[in-house]
Enzyme design. Structure first.
Site, short mmCIF file in Angstrom:
data_model
loop_
_atom_site.label_atom_id
_atom_site.label_comp_id
_atom_site.label_asym_id
_atom_site.label_seq_id
_atom_site.Cartn_x
_atom_site.Cartn_y
_atom_site.Cartn_z
N LYS A 163 0.85 -1.18 0.00
CA LYS A 163 0.00 0.00 0.00
C LYS A 163 0.89 1.24 0.00
O LYS A 163 1.65 1.45 0.94
CB LYS A 163 -0.92 0.01 1.22
CG LYS A 163 -1.89 -1.17 1.27
CD LYS A 163 -2.67 -1.21 2.57
CE LYS A 163 -3.59 -2.42 2.63
NZ LYS A 163 -4.32 -2.51 3.91
N LYS A 176 -4.56 6.55 3.22
CA LYS A 176 -5.09 6.17 4.54
C LYS A 176 -4.00 6.10 5.61
O LYS A 176 -4.25 6.37 6.79
CB LYS A 176 -5.86 4.85 4.44
CG LYS A 176 -5.04 3.64 4.03
CD LYS A 176 -4.64 2.79 5.21
CE LYS A 176 -3.79 1.62 4.80
NZ LYS A 176 -3.42 0.77 5.96
N SER A 233 -7.31 -5.08 7.03
CA SER A 233 -6.80 -6.44 7.22
C SER A 233 -5.53 -6.44 8.06
O SER A 233 -4.42 -6.51 7.53
CB SER A 233 -6.51 -7.08 5.85
OG SER A 233 -5.79 -6.18 5.01
N ASP A 239 -10.65 0.43 5.21
CA ASP A 239 -9.26 0.44 5.65
C ASP A 239 -8.93 1.71 6.43
O ASP A 239 -8.14 1.69 7.39
CB ASP A 239 -8.34 0.30 4.43
CG ASP A 239 -7.01 -0.36 4.77
OD1 ASP A 239 -6.81 -0.74 5.94
OD2 ASP A 239 -6.17 -0.50 3.86
N GLY A 245 -7.54 -3.42 1.79
CA GLY A 245 -8.71 -3.45 2.65
C GLY A 245 -8.33 -3.51 4.11
O GLY A 245 -7.15 -3.58 4.47
#
Length: 332
Positions: free
Chosen positions: A110, A192, A139, A245, A137
């Site tokens: 990410k 994020k 996780s 997320d 996502g």
């Protein structure tokens, strides 16, 4: 499901790469988990567990650790890259002479690569338009390894690869939802972590739950502006790779980015806070990349800009918050 004929290689033996390796191996698939650190591989081979980054979860028989990249890729069609974003391009470059035309590339990384490039752009530049997929996502690696219910999004440029990879990964406790918006999924995953640092700082400063909720909500707006400019889909923002997320990373202390922000808000020196985490803090690197992207395209991202100033211009967190509070009121 019958195990796939060919093994799958996972490049990157941190907590998330190992968790994904466990998901696959527990379904009977042959998994090759690669790390560039020979001593780490020796430990995993001897102990049958990744005690450095994901202890207490023994490897199934079908999960093997490798240090030799060529050996890990021999006879492999599907490759899943799970390294920090700053190392992504280097890994692609190293594997390039070792793969053939049938290779399909997925990643659980990410972030953005050097030069503020999306990861699918790096793959396309180095390898051409091969089948690609990105997994993202809410996780947390420890919860995935513990077989707690998890849902992620998988976006791909190739319908067959998407179908096959979902079949490899999907199960009752690890649910994989198909998505066709690679751009949106990648950008959400990049932003994020920055917002998790911001909410961590806010909580470290004891600014309260209202402030945390406001940061998450206004952060989602910033995320949406970036996604919109690059042609991603707005629906992605409210899906697993976006809001899902974002909420998890901003509110759970298992998040490295949130913990890093908490430490900064509590007055801990940046270098000391970084060392205390022990693994890569994606937001620390990606703040610079996303900030550059926003500046280049004149995208209003005030939270991202303030986090950038805290991390790279030594702005005091209290001052950063005060400047945000003094901004003129605007339409939501």
């Amino acid at each position: 499901m019958e195990p796939f004929k060919h093994p799958i290689a996972i490049l990157g033996a941190g907590s998330w790469g190992t968790a994904l390796a466990l998901v696959l191996a527990r379904k009977g698939q042959k998994v090759r988990l690669w790390s560039y650190e020979s001593d780490h591989v020796d430990e995993m081979q001897a102990e049958g567990v990744n005690n450095r980054y994901l202890p207490n979860y023994p490897f199934p028989e079908t999960l093997k650790a490798y240090c030799d990249l060529k050996a890990s890729l021999e006879g492999v069609t599907d490759i899943l890259i799970v390294v920090p974003s700053f190392a992504f391009h280097e890994v692609i470059t190293r594997m390039k002479p070792l793969i053939d035309a049938k290779t399909r590339i997925a990643w659980g990384t990410k972030g953005l690569a050097k030069g503020s490039r999306l990861l699918h752009e790096v793959v396309a530049t180095e390898l051409g338009q091969v089948p690609m997929a990105v997994i993202s996502g809410p996780s947390l690696a420890t919860e995935v390894a513990a077989n707690l219910p998890t849902a992620v999004s998988l976006a791909s440029n190739n319908s067959q690869f998407s179908k096959d990879l979902i079949e490899r990964l999907h199960g009752q406790r690890f649910r994989v939802y198909k998505n066709d918006d690679m751009i949106g999924v990648e950008l959400c995953g990049s932003v994020k972590n920055i917002l998790a640092i911001a909410t961590g700082i806010s909580d470290g400063l004891k600014l309260g739950s209202n402030a945390r909720a406001a940061l998450i909500t206004r952060g989602l707006t910033e995320m949406g502006r970036l996604v919109s400019v690059f042609g991603g889909k707005q629906e992605t923002l409210t899906g697993l790779a976006g809001l899902g997320d974002l909420v998890l990373t901003c509110t759970d202390n298992q998040s490295r980015n949130r913990r890093f922000g908490l430490a900064l808000g509590e007055g801990v020196d940046k270098k000391e806070a970084q060392q205390s985490i022990g693994q890569a803090i994606e937001g620390l690197y990606n703040t610079d990349q996303v900030h550059a992207l926003a500046q280049k395209h004149a995208i209003e991202m005030p939270l991202t800009f303030q986090v950038h100033r805290i991390l790279h211009e030594d702005l005091d967190p209290q001052q950063a918050v005060q400047e945000l509070l003094e901004r003129s009121p605007k339409a939501e």
